[in-house]
Design a protein around this motif. Structure first.
Motif, PDB file in Angstrom:
ATOM      1  N   SER A  75      -2.541 -41.666 -17.791  1.00 61.98           N
ATOM      2  CA  SER A  75      -1.991 -40.664 -18.707  1.00 61.98           C
ATOM      3  C   SER A  75      -2.140 -39.236 -18.200  1.00 61.98           C
ATOM      4  CB  SER A  75      -2.682 -40.782 -20.066  1.00 61.98           C
ATOM      5  OG  SER A  75      -4.047 -40.416 -19.956  1.00 61.98           O
ATOM      6  N   GLY A  76      -3.083 -39.007 -17.286  1.00 59.70           N
ATOM      7  CA  GLY A  76      -3.360 -37.652 -16.835  1.00 59.70           C
ATOM      8  C   GLY A  76      -4.359 -36.915 -17.710  1.00 59.70           C
ATOM      9  N   LEU A  77      -4.810 -37.534 -18.795  1.00 59.93           N
ATOM     10  CA  LEU A  77      -5.818 -36.925 -19.654  1.00 59.93           C
ATOM     11  C   LEU A  77      -7.078 -36.653 -18.839  1.00 59.93           C
ATOM     12  CD1 LEU A  77      -6.564 -36.180 -22.628  1.00 59.93           C
ATOM     13  CD2 LEU A  77      -7.556 -38.465 -22.797  1.00 59.93           C
ATOM     14  N   ARG A  78      -7.716 -35.506 -19.090  1.00 57.57           N
ATOM     15  CA  ARG A  78      -8.877 -35.139 -18.299  1.00 57.57           C
ATOM     16  C   ARG A  78      -9.976 -34.531 -19.151  1.00 57.57           C
ATOM     17  NH1 ARG A  78      -6.581 -31.050 -14.020  1.00 57.57           N
ATOM     18  NH2 ARG A  78      -5.161 -32.825 -13.752  1.00 57.57           N
ATOM     19  N   ALA A  79     -11.186 -34.615 -18.632  1.00 58.08           N
ATOM     20  CA  ALA A  79     -12.350 -33.981 -19.239  1.00 58.08           C
ATOM     21  C   ALA A  79     -13.155 -33.334 -18.123  1.00 58.08           C
ATOM     22  CB  ALA A  79     -13.202 -35.014 -19.973  1.00 58.08           C
ATOM     23  N   VAL A 179     -15.512 -32.282  -8.389  1.00 61.63           N
ATOM     24  CA  VAL A 179     -15.384 -33.675  -7.978  1.00 61.63           C
ATOM     25  C   VAL A 179     -14.591 -34.385  -9.071  1.00 61.63           C
ATOM     26  CG1 VAL A 179     -16.603 -35.862  -7.693  1.00 61.63           C
ATOM     27  CG2 VAL A 179     -17.461 -33.809  -6.571  1.00 61.63           C
ATOM     28  N   GLU A 180     -13.475 -34.988  -8.687  1.00 58.69           N
ATOM     29  CA  GLU A 180     -12.653 -35.725  -9.652  1.00 58.69           C
ATOM     30  C   GLU A 180     -13.016 -37.208  -9.626  1.00 58.69           C
ATOM     31  OE1 GLU A 180      -8.499 -33.249 -10.197  1.00 58.69           O
ATOM     32  OE2 GLU A 180      -8.462 -35.191  -9.187  1.00 58.69           O
ATOM     33  N   VAL A 181     -13.107 -37.783 -10.809  1.00 54.22           N
ATOM     34  CA  VAL A 181     -13.307 -39.224 -10.942  1.00 54.22           C
ATOM     35  C   VAL A 181     -12.099 -39.773 -11.692  1.00 54.22           C
ATOM     36  CG1 VAL A 181     -14.822 -41.074 -11.713  1.00 54.22           C
ATOM     37  CG2 VAL A 181     -15.794 -38.851 -11.080  1.00 54.22           C
ATOM     38  N   HIS A 182     -11.227 -40.474 -10.968  1.00 50.23           N
ATOM     39  CA  HIS A 182     -10.047 -41.081 -11.591  1.00 50.23           C
ATOM     40  C   HIS A 182     -10.411 -42.485 -12.073  1.00 50.23           C
ATOM     41  CE1 HIS A 182      -6.618 -38.363 -10.229  1.00 50.23           C
ATOM     42  NE2 HIS A 182      -7.710 -37.774  -9.803  1.00 50.23           N
ATOM     43  N   TRP A 183     -10.016 -42.782 -13.299  1.00 46.99           N
ATOM     44  CA  TRP A 183     -10.309 -44.079 -13.904  1.00 46.99           C
ATOM     45  C   TRP A 183      -9.035 -44.895 -14.021  1.00 46.99           C
ATOM     46  CZ3 TRP A 183     -15.244 -45.487 -15.945  1.00 46.99           C
ATOM     47  CH2 TRP A 183     -16.222 -44.486 -15.826  1.00 46.99           C
ATOM     48  N   SER A 184      -9.101 -46.136 -13.573  1.00 51.60           N
ATOM     49  CA  SER A 184      -8.011 -47.086 -13.808  1.00 51.60           C
ATOM     50  C   SER A 184      -8.589 -48.269 -14.567  1.00 51.60           C
ATOM     51  CB  SER A 184      -7.379 -47.543 -12.486  1.00 51.60           C
ATOM     52  OG  SER A 184      -8.260 -48.397 -11.787  1.00 51.60           O
ATOM     53  N   ALA A 319     -13.566 -49.606 -22.233  1.00 48.23           N
ATOM     54  CA  ALA A 319     -13.298 -48.954 -20.953  1.00 48.23           C
ATOM     55  C   ALA A 319     -12.167 -47.924 -21.024  1.00 48.23           C
ATOM     56  CB  ALA A 319     -13.003 -50.001 -19.882  1.00 48.23           C
ATOM     57  N   PRO A 320     -11.022 -48.214 -21.687  1.00 48.66           N
ATOM     58  CA  PRO A 320      -9.950 -47.217 -21.738  1.00 48.66           C
ATOM     59  C   PRO A 320     -10.298 -45.987 -22.573  1.00 48.66           C
ATOM     60  CG  PRO A 320      -9.125 -49.430 -22.238  1.00 48.66           C
ATOM     61  CD  PRO A 320     -10.608 -49.499 -22.300  1.00 48.66           C
ATOM     62  N   ARG A 321     -11.395 -46.050 -23.319  1.00 47.96           N
ATOM     63  CA  ARG A 321     -11.760 -44.934 -24.183  1.00 47.96           C
ATOM     64  C   ARG A 321     -12.754 -43.971 -23.543  1.00 47.96           C
ATOM     65  NH1 ARG A 321     -12.694 -48.256 -29.896  1.00 47.96           N
ATOM     66  NH2 ARG A 321     -10.640 -49.277 -29.937  1.00 47.96           N
ATOM     67  N   ILE A 322     -13.229 -44.282 -22.338  1.00 46.66           N
ATOM     68  CA  ILE A 322     -14.255 -43.443 -21.721  1.00 46.66           C
ATOM     69  C   ILE A 322     -13.751 -42.026 -21.497  1.00 46.66           C
ATOM     70  CG2 ILE A 322     -15.604 -43.096 -19.619  1.00 46.66           C
ATOM     71  CD1 ILE A 322     -15.921 -46.144 -19.451  1.00 46.66           C
ATOM     72  N   VAL A 323     -12.594 -41.861 -20.854  1.00 43.76           N
ATOM     73  CA  VAL A 323     -12.080 -40.516 -20.594  1.00 43.76           C
ATOM     74  C   VAL A 323     -11.635 -39.829 -21.888  1.00 43.76           C
ATOM     75  CG1 VAL A 323     -10.382 -39.138 -19.347  1.00 43.76           C
ATOM     76  CG2 VAL A 323     -11.437 -41.116 -18.229  1.00 43.76           C
ATOM     77  N   PRO A 324     -10.884 -40.493 -22.796  1.00 41.67           N
ATOM     78  CA  PRO A 324     -10.538 -39.831 -24.062  1.00 41.67           C
ATOM     79  C   PRO A 324     -11.755 -39.365 -24.845  1.00 41.67           C
ATOM     80  CG  PRO A 324      -9.166 -41.760 -23.751  1.00 41.67           C
ATOM     81  CD  PRO A 324     -10.195 -41.799 -22.671  1.00 41.67           C
ATOM     82  N   LEU A 325     -12.823 -40.159 -24.845  1.00 40.82           N
ATOM     83  CA  LEU A 325     -14.023 -39.767 -25.575  1.00 40.82           C
ATOM     84  C   LEU A 325     -14.682 -38.559 -24.916  1.00 40.82           C
ATOM     85  CD1 LEU A 325     -15.849 -40.521 -27.952  1.00 40.82           C
ATOM     86  CD2 LEU A 325     -17.176 -41.949 -26.386  1.00 40.82           C
ATOM     87  N   ALA A 327     -13.139 -36.277 -23.237  1.00 40.53           N
ATOM     88  CA  ALA A 327     -12.273 -35.125 -23.523  1.00 40.53           C
ATOM     89  C   ALA A 327     -12.436 -34.639 -24.963  1.00 40.53           C
ATOM     90  CB  ALA A 327     -10.817 -35.499 -23.257  1.00 40.53           C
ATOM     91  N   ARG A 328     -12.680 -35.587 -25.868  1.00 37.27           N
ATOM     92  CA  ARG A 328     -12.823 -35.246 -27.293  1.00 37.27           C
ATOM     93  C   ARG A 328     -14.173 -34.593 -27.582  1.00 37.27           C
ATOM     94  NH1 ARG A 328     -12.308 -40.207 -29.550  1.00 37.27           N
ATOM     95  NH2 ARG A 328     -10.115 -40.154 -28.923  1.00 37.27           N
ATOM     96  N   LEU A 329     -15.173 -34.895 -26.736  1.00 32.05           N
ATOM     97  CA  LEU A 329     -16.522 -34.371 -26.961  1.00 32.05           C
ATOM     98  C   LEU A 329     -16.977 -33.601 -25.708  1.00 32.05           C
ATOM     99  CD1 LEU A 329     -18.072 -37.614 -28.508  1.00 32.05           C
ATOM    100  CD2 LEU A 329     -17.287 -35.571 -29.750  1.00 32.05           C
ATOM    101  N   PRO A 330     -16.384 -32.443 -25.451  1.00 31.09           N
ATOM    102  CA  PRO A 330     -16.673 -31.723 -24.200  1.00 31.09           C
ATOM    103  C   PRO A 330     -18.134 -31.304 -24.067  1.00 31.09           C
ATOM    104  CG  PRO A 330     -15.393 -30.353 -25.710  1.00 31.09           C
ATOM    105  CD  PRO A 330     -15.388 -31.725 -26.275  1.00 31.09           C
ATOM    106  N   ARG A 331     -18.786 -30.952 -25.170  1.00 31.60           N
ATOM    107  CA  ARG A 331     -20.191 -30.550 -25.073  1.00 31.60           C
ATOM    108  C   ARG A 331     -21.076 -31.733 -24.687  1.00 31.60           C
ATOM    109  NH1 ARG A 331     -21.394 -26.438 -30.164  1.00 31.60           N
ATOM    110  NH2 ARG A 331     -19.871 -24.824 -29.582  1.00 31.60           N
TER     111      ARG A 331
END
Length: 341
Positions: A75-79, A179-184, A319-325, A327-331
């Motif tokens: 999706s390109g979503l990032r945190a 450092v970027e960590v891309h998740w698939s 697993a698919p919720r790791i990056v969205p979570l 991004a939703r909780l930046p602190r």
């Protein structure tokens, strides 16, 4: 008599040697391979590792980075989580090992081109590689022959798929100072800036497949790799390696030989260099057994966070919720990044 005989001339072994020499101990390293030693590695030094190396008087060339970015490759979503305690450093494994070897040599540490095959312990000494010392430090890597030879490797955890790492370099200008960590769906890809014209790409996965096949699972990342791959693929694994103890009589374990969970959080080198200092402190104080608890205390955050991420990674719904979570909780994400920094 030698105070510390160190099996292994990688970063963990050489950091231990430098700590020992600075503490006034007589140190000898045995390492059959010539410098520099390369291996599959994400090549990102977290801020803690950078500080520890500076304290040891070790200067490493590389490319600074300001934090960690998680990217959902589909999706390109990032945190993003930025470091609060200074930058990390992207550095070639070979450059790091060479810098440590140079510093150890300046301190008078002798490196012998030998291999530790058999270990014999006495009341007040240990013998290995034809040498006698007060203590042997096993810094001989993920699949430590010393650990195996002493029967101290923990059995593999049943029903938990093994994970493997693959690494390659590309002649590409870094597009980020993070450092970027891309998740698939089944793996992660780490992009580390190493120089103005070079990046490292490391893939962690449970699938044993060629690097190019692994990379194809990250189309968003693959599209950015316009430059050529200019090093061969290196691999490592299975990554999880357990050790029953960190101290067995007059043998102490450091680095990957002391037990390893996974490369997911990029904390291995920081733990190795920091634990090396604790090991020397305990030996010098005449309390080598205290190193076991010191290692557990140092590694607690790394082990807890890494185990938690791996637990979520193994669950198809989580697993698919790791990056969205993240991004939703930046602190929270930034706090987790700095917990290990």
């Amino acid at each position: 008599m030698i105070d510390l005989l160190i099996a292994g001339g990688g970063p963990a072994g050489l950091a231990t040697a430098i700590h020992g020499a600075l503490a006034g101990l007589e140190v000898v390293v045995v390492e059959p391979r010539s410098t520099p030693i390369d291996k599959a590695c994400g090549e990102g030094l977290m801020p803690g590792a950078v500080r520890r190396l500076e304290e040891l008087g070790v200067s490493v060339a590389g490319q600074p980075f300001r934090g960690i970015r998680y990217v959902d490759d589909a999706s390109g979503l990032r945190a993003e989580g930025l470091f609060r305690s200074g930058p990390g450093l992207g550095a070639r494994r070979t450059d790091l090992q060479a810098a440590l070897a140079e510093r150890a040599a300046r301190l008078g540490v002798q490196v012998l081109p030998q291999r530790v095959d058999q270990v014999r312990q006495g009341v007040d000494h240990v013998t290995a590689a034809g040498l006698t010392a007060r203590y042997l430090v096993a810094a001989d890597g993920l699949h430590s022959p010393v650990r195996r030879g002493l029967g101290l490797s923990a059995p593999a955890t049943p029903r938990r798929p093994a994970r493997y790492g693959l690494r390659r370099h590309y002649a590409v200008e870094p597009w980020s100072d993070l450092v970027e960590v891309h998740w698939s769906a089944r793996s992660e890809a780490y992009i580390t800036p190493l120089a103005p014209d070079r990046i490292g790409v490391a893939v962690l996965t449970t699938d044993q497949a060629p690097f190019d096949e692994q990379l194809a699972r990250f189309p968003r990342l693959a599209a950015r790799l316009s430059g050529p791959a200019d090093t061969p693929v290196r691999g490592a694994g299975p990554l999880r390696q357990g050790a029953r103890v960190r101290v067995s009589g007059r043998v102490l374990f450091v680095g990957d030989a002391a037990g390893y969970v996974d490369a997911l959080t990029g904390e291995g080198l920081t733990l190795a260099v920091t634990a090396a200092g604790e090991l020397v402190r305990c030996v010098r104080a005449g309390r080598p057994q205290a190193y076991e608890q010191a290692w557990r205390d140092l590694s607690r955050s790394y082990r807890a966070l890494t185990e938690s991420l791996l637990w979520a990674r193994r669950r198809p719904r989580l697993a698919p919720r790791i990056v969205p979570l993240a991004a939703r909780l930046p602190r929270v994400f930034t706090g987790a990044v700095n917990l290990l920094a």
